[in-house]
Design a protein around this motif. Structure first.
Motif, PDB file in Angstrom:
ATOM      1  N   ALA A  31      -9.935  11.640  24.683  1.00 48.68           N
ATOM      2  CA  ALA A  31     -10.502  12.697  23.842  1.00 48.68           C
ATOM      3  C   ALA A  31      -9.935  14.059  24.227  1.00 48.68           C
ATOM      4  N   ARG A  32      -9.813  14.312  25.529  1.00 43.95           N
ATOM      5  CA  ARG A  32      -9.272  15.586  26.009  1.00 43.95           C
ATOM      6  C   ARG A  32      -7.829  15.763  25.586  1.00 43.95           C
ATOM      7  N   LEU A  33      -7.011  14.712  25.739  1.00 42.31           N
ATOM      8  CA  LEU A  33      -5.602  14.790  25.367  1.00 42.31           C
ATOM      9  C   LEU A  33      -5.429  14.943  23.853  1.00 42.31           C
ATOM     10  N   ARG A  34      -6.235  14.241  23.089  1.00 37.64           N
ATOM     11  CA  ARG A  34      -6.161  14.369  21.631  1.00 37.64           C
ATOM     12  C   ARG A  34      -6.523  15.783  21.197  1.00 37.64           C
ATOM     13  N   ARG A  35      -7.577  16.351  21.788  1.00 39.71           N
ATOM     14  CA  ARG A  35      -7.994  17.719  21.457  1.00 39.71           C
ATOM     15  C   ARG A  35      -6.881  18.707  21.799  1.00 39.71           C
ATOM     16  N   GLN A  36      -6.254  18.522  22.947  1.00 44.73           N
ATOM     17  CA  GLN A  36      -5.155  19.396  23.353  1.00 44.73           C
ATOM     18  C   GLN A  36      -3.990  19.280  22.366  1.00 44.73           C
ATOM     19  N   TYR A  37      -3.678  18.062  21.934  1.00 41.61           N
ATOM     20  CA  TYR A  37      -2.588  17.842  20.990  1.00 41.61           C
ATOM     21  C   TYR A  37      -2.877  18.558  19.668  1.00 41.61           C
ATOM     22  N   ILE A  38      -4.086  18.406  19.176  1.00 37.81           N
ATOM     23  CA  ILE A  38      -4.465  19.041  17.907  1.00 37.81           C
ATOM     24  C   ILE A  38      -4.429  20.556  18.031  1.00 37.81           C
ATOM     25  N   ASP A  39      -4.961  21.098  19.116  1.00 37.16           N
ATOM     26  CA  ASP A  39      -4.952  22.545  19.324  1.00 37.16           C
ATOM     27  C   ASP A  39      -3.526  23.085  19.409  1.00 37.16           C
ATOM     28  N   ASP A  40      -2.662  22.388  20.127  1.00 38.60           N
ATOM     29  CA  ASP A  40      -1.259  22.808  20.235  1.00 38.60           C
ATOM     30  C   ASP A  40      -0.574  22.748  18.877  1.00 38.60           C
ATOM     31  N   PHE A  41      -0.841  21.703  18.103  1.00 37.47           N
ATOM     32  CA  PHE A  41      -0.248  21.567  16.776  1.00 37.47           C
ATOM     33  C   PHE A  41      -0.669  22.724  15.873  1.00 37.47           C
ATOM     34  N   LYS A  42      -1.958  23.032  15.868  1.00 37.86           N
ATOM     35  CA  LYS A  42      -2.461  24.129  15.046  1.00 37.86           C
ATOM     36  C   LYS A  42      -1.840  25.465  15.460  1.00 37.86           C
ATOM     37  N   ARG A  43      -1.757  25.697  16.763  1.00 37.82           N
ATOM     38  CA  ARG A  43      -1.180  26.944  17.269  1.00 37.82           C
ATOM     39  C   ARG A  43       0.282  27.068  16.835  1.00 37.82           C
ATOM     40  N   ASN A  44       1.045  25.986  16.943  1.00 36.15           N
ATOM     41  CA  ASN A  44       2.449  26.005  16.539  1.00 36.15           C
ATOM     42  C   ASN A  44       2.591  26.210  15.031  1.00 36.15           C
ATOM     43  N   LEU A  45       1.735  25.573  14.247  1.00 38.52           N
ATOM     44  CA  LEU A  45       1.783  25.724  12.799  1.00 38.52           C
ATOM     45  C   LEU A  45       1.465  27.158  12.393  1.00 38.52           C
ATOM     46  N   ARG A  46       0.425  27.722  12.991  1.00 37.55           N
ATOM     47  CA  ARG A  46       0.077  29.116  12.686  1.00 37.55           C
ATOM     48  C   ARG A  46       1.227  30.053  13.040  1.00 37.55           C
ATOM     49  N   GLY A  47       1.846  29.829  14.190  1.00 40.42           N
ATOM     50  CA  GLY A  47       2.978  30.661  14.598  1.00 40.42           C
ATOM     51  C   GLY A  47       4.128  30.568  13.615  1.00 40.42           C
ATOM     52  N   ALA A  48       4.401  29.367  13.134  1.00 36.27           N
ATOM     53  CA  ALA A  48       5.488  29.188  12.170  1.00 36.27           C
ATOM     54  C   ALA A  48       5.149  29.857  10.841  1.00 36.27           C
ATOM     55  N   LEU A  49       3.918  29.699  10.390  1.00 38.75           N
ATOM     56  CA  LEU A  49       3.514  30.284   9.112  1.00 38.75           C
ATOM     57  C   LEU A  49       3.508  31.807   9.151  1.00 38.75           C
ATOM     58  N   GLU A  50       3.205  32.377  10.303  1.00 44.46           N
ATOM     59  CA  GLU A  50       3.202  33.833  10.415  1.00 44.46           C
ATOM     60  C   GLU A  50       4.594  34.425  10.230  1.00 44.46           C
ATOM     61  N   ASN A  51       5.620  33.623  10.385  1.00 45.78           N
ATOM     62  CA  ASN A  51       6.991  34.104  10.223  1.00 45.78           C
ATOM     63  C   ASN A  51       7.561  33.807   8.843  1.00 45.78           C
ATOM     64  N   VAL A  52       6.724  33.351   7.906  1.00 45.83           N
ATOM     65  CA  VAL A  52       7.176  33.034   6.564  1.00 45.83           C
ATOM     66  C   VAL A  52       6.966  34.250   5.666  1.00 45.83           C
ATOM     67  N   ASP A  53       7.964  34.550   4.869  1.00 46.42           N
ATOM     68  CA  ASP A  53       7.868  35.613   3.874  1.00 46.42           C
ATOM     69  C   ASP A  53       8.030  34.985   2.494  1.00 46.42           C
ATOM     70  N   ILE A  54       7.318  35.548   1.531  1.00 45.93           N
ATOM     71  CA  ILE A  54       7.392  35.058   0.154  1.00 45.93           C
ATOM     72  C   ILE A  54       8.044  36.135  -0.693  1.00 45.93           C
ATOM     73  N   LYS A  55       9.095  35.753  -1.392  1.00 43.99           N
ATOM     74  CA  LYS A  55       9.742  36.695  -2.304  1.00 43.99           C
ATOM     75  C   LYS A  55       9.075  36.545  -3.666  1.00 43.99           C
ATOM     76  N   GLU A  56       8.454  37.624  -4.115  1.00 42.19           N
ATOM     77  CA  GLU A  56       7.750  37.628  -5.390  1.00 42.19           C
ATOM     78  C   GLU A  56       8.749  37.738  -6.544  1.00 42.19           C
ATOM     79  N   LYS A  57       8.274  37.473  -7.765  1.00 43.84           N
ATOM     80  CA  LYS A  57       9.137  37.541  -8.943  1.00 43.84           C
ATOM     81  C   LYS A  57       9.734  38.930  -9.138  1.00 43.84           C
ATOM     82  N   ASP A  58       8.974  39.964  -8.745  1.00 42.71           N
ATOM     83  CA  ASP A  58       9.472  41.328  -8.921  1.00 42.71           C
ATOM     84  C   ASP A  58      10.417  41.764  -7.798  1.00 42.71           C
ATOM     85  N   GLY A  59      10.694  40.857  -6.862  1.00 42.61           N
ATOM     86  CA  GLY A  59      11.627  41.142  -5.775  1.00 42.61           C
ATOM     87  C   GLY A  59      10.988  41.638  -4.499  1.00 42.61           C
TER      88      GLY A  59
END
Length: 76
Positions: A31-59
């Motif tokens: 249970a401890r290892l699974r929780r750590q894995y999930i927390d690490d996954f979420k942290r990495n995903l959030r970090g990756a998403l924070e570096n995403v930019d969206i180009k809108e139709k108006d540029g």
């Protein structure tokens, strides 16, 4: 999370499906290892998403981290 920890998660899973099953200590470790894995996954995903930019139709460029989150039903 290290490769050794991921391997341990897999070992515990396989043992849980065997005839012997897991001891109470192993269940806690799993249970401890699974929780750590999930927390690490979420942290990495959030970090990756924070570096995403969206180009809108108006540029214009919108940074994902600047978009307000809607209240979710489930905590992520």
């Amino acid at each position: 999370m290290t490769n050794e920890q991921i391997a341990r998660i897999n070992e515990l899973y396989k043992k849980s499906k065997s005839e012997t099953g897991l001891t109470p200590e192993e269940k806690e470790e799993q249970a401890r290892l699974r929780r750590q894995y999930i927390d690490d996954f979420k942290r990495n995903l959030r970090g990756a998403l924070e570096n995403v930019d969206i180009k809108e139709k108006d540029g214009t460029i919108t940074h994902v981290k600047d978009i307000p989150l809607k209240k979710a039903k489930h905590k992520i």
